[in-house]
Design an enzyme around this catalytic site. Structure first.
Site, PDB file in Angstrom:
ATOM      1  CE1 TYR A  22      -6.109  -0.480 -19.561  1.00 42.53           C
ATOM      2  CE2 TYR A  22      -6.908  -2.577 -18.688  1.00 42.53           C
ATOM      3  CZ  TYR A  22      -7.069  -1.207 -18.862  1.00 42.53           C
ATOM      4  OH  TYR A  22      -8.169  -0.576 -18.364  1.00 42.53           O
ATOM      5  CE1 TYR A 150     -10.301  -0.330 -14.434  1.00 43.30           C
ATOM      6  CE2 TYR A 150     -11.443  -2.091 -13.254  1.00 43.30           C
ATOM      7  CZ  TYR A 150     -11.001  -1.541 -14.438  1.00 43.30           C
ATOM      8  OH  TYR A 150     -11.243  -2.171 -15.633  1.00 43.30           O
ATOM      9  CG  ASP A 251     -17.488  -1.449  -8.371  1.00 42.57           C
ATOM     10  OD1 ASP A 251     -17.660  -2.681  -8.369  1.00 42.57           O
ATOM     11  OD2 ASP A 251     -16.743  -0.878  -9.187  1.00 42.57           O
ATOM     12  CE  LYS A 280     -13.020  -8.118 -11.037  1.00 45.90           C
ATOM     13  NZ  LYS A 280     -12.425  -8.451 -12.338  1.00 45.90           N
TER      14      LYS A 280
END
Length: 431
Positions: A22, A150, A251, A280
């Site tokens: 980003y 997200y 998720d 992760k």
């Protein structure tokens, strides 16, 4: 060992040629040259040590340069670093699947190894769509989720991220159009009220015939806003998914493996999803690896469909090096030290972040498990904030209006104190 020719040359080349997450190459943000990492500390090229409050975006739960994880990599590299997974299997993949299924919520029985969290979500969505098509219901092709979520940066994952704060505006011409219910408002510590589910159930009642699945981040909404919601909402979503004949995808890429004080955040609601995404912390932050787990019913139904196979297969699927280090990481998780570490970190975060509420520019302070969040009333200037925090001897990466930390579980009381003091100093300085 690869080193900078000179630090300034490396930084200049980086700013000119390398995109960071980003960021713009036209107006790049400053970067900080890390040359080593051990335990909870990052070491910069000039010798400065920073306590890492981010655990490399929540993944390095055991800290850096851990001897057991290092040894797992060395041992596996001496055997094979990679082999294709098409038509071949290998011991690290089999062992990792055994460990995952033994740890995962009840009812999950099949494992697909993916490259990253975003890809794990893509695979989960494919599973849900293929499941519905295979049972003769191709019209069930949309998903239901909640706002402020997200799920990743790839296209299917983007499509179920928050439609306002996500990237829908840029890519709306090609993104699938899914359904978004209001984000839950009740916090984990609130008294549950069934009315919280009304809007969610209304969307299910009106659209269930076209819905393949519900997808949620259980209890903790991560990069969409670092919000925590009541487990009753997740329990209700499981009940409604069954009632309206849709699958439930959890998720747990950010929350899996102890971050919230439970092995999986689903356990706060005592539910099992039909499909589960993890990533992760799976490798302890050493290598990119994720997995999508599914129930036997979902797997068998897909296998009975016209395609008969799950339509996905990355080149580096089940990479042996990544699987080997993940096996050791999960073995360390299974030893249970996190069960003492996470509550210890949570208690200290609650105690030491609470005074930040007194600052004029602070909108909210919240803590859940080993997650601490200070929300400001206005957006944070990332470059200025980062420079200030580095001077405090910590690595904290703000985004939007949020200063948050998700440190390694091995973080000491002194580590946490340095992080919370830096946050308090930031609030005071910028108040």
């Amino acid at each position: 060992m690869i080193e900078f020719q000179t630090v300034q040359d490396g930084l200049a080349f980086d700013a000119r040629h390398i995109w960071h997450p980003y960021t713009s190459l036209r107006n790049p943000l400053p970067t900080y040259p890390v040359v080593s990492a051990t335990g909870t500390k990052l070491t910069l090229a000039d010798g400065t040590e920073l306590v890492d409050g981010m655990a490399s975006w929540w993944s390095a739960i055991h800290g850096y340069n851990h001897p057991r994880l290092n040894q797992a990599l060395v041992d596996q590299a001496s055997q094979m670093s990679h082999v294709m997974f098409g038509g071949i299997t290998h011991p690290p993949a089999v062992q990792l699947a055994r460990q995952l299924l033994a740890m995962a919520p009840e009812g999950l029985d099949a494992v697909f190894f993916a490259d990253s969290g975003s890809v794990a979500v893509e695979v989960a969505i494919k599973m849900a769509l293929q499941y519905q098509t295979s049972r003769g219901k191709p019209e069930k092709s949309r998903l239901l989720t909640i706002r402020q979520g997200y799920h990743g940066d790839t296209f299917a994952a983007m499509a179920v991220c928050d439609p306002v704060n996500g990237m829908h505006g840029l890519f709306q011409s090609v993104l699938p159009h899914h359904l978004f219910a209001p984000a839950p408002q009740l916090k984990p510590e609130d008294t549950w009220q069934d009315v919280e589910l009304d809007a969610f159930e209304s969307l299910l009642a009106a659209h269930h015939q076209e819905l393949a699945a519900i997808i949620l981040e259980p209890i903790v909404q991560g990069a969409g806003g670092m919000r925590f919601y009541h487990p009753g909402f997740l329990a209700g979503a499981r009940r409604l998914a069954d009632a309206y004949d849709v699958l439930l995808i959890a998720d747990e890429i950010a929350t899996g493996f102890g971050r919230t004080g439970r092995l999986f955040a689903c356990e706060h609601a005592n539910i099992s999803p039909d499909i589960l995404c993890v990533g992760k912390a799976l490798t302890g932050g050493y290598m990119t690896l994720a997995a999508t787990l599914a129930s036997r019913h979902v797997a068998d139904t897909i296998g009975q469909g016209e395609a008969s196979v799950l339509m996905h297969g990355p080149t580096f699927m089940a990479n042996p090096l990544a699987c080997a280090v993940a096996c050791e990481s999960l073995a360390m998780v299974a030893e249970g030290h996190w069960q003492q570490d996470v509550p210890r970190i949570e208690a200290q975060l609650k105690r030491e972040l609470a005074p930040c509420r007194a600052y004029e520019q602070v909108a909210d302070v919240r803590v859940f498990g080993a997650i601490g969040v200070v929300e400001m009333k206005t957006p944070i200037d990332v470059a200025k904030a980062q420079a200030f925090l580095v001077k405090q001897g910590v690595w904290i990466r703000p985004f939007g209006t949020l200063l948050y930390i998700m440190p390694p579980y091995i973080a000491t009381e002194q580590d946490i104190q340095q992080l919370t003091q830096a946050i308090a100093a930031f609030c005071q300085h910028f108040a």
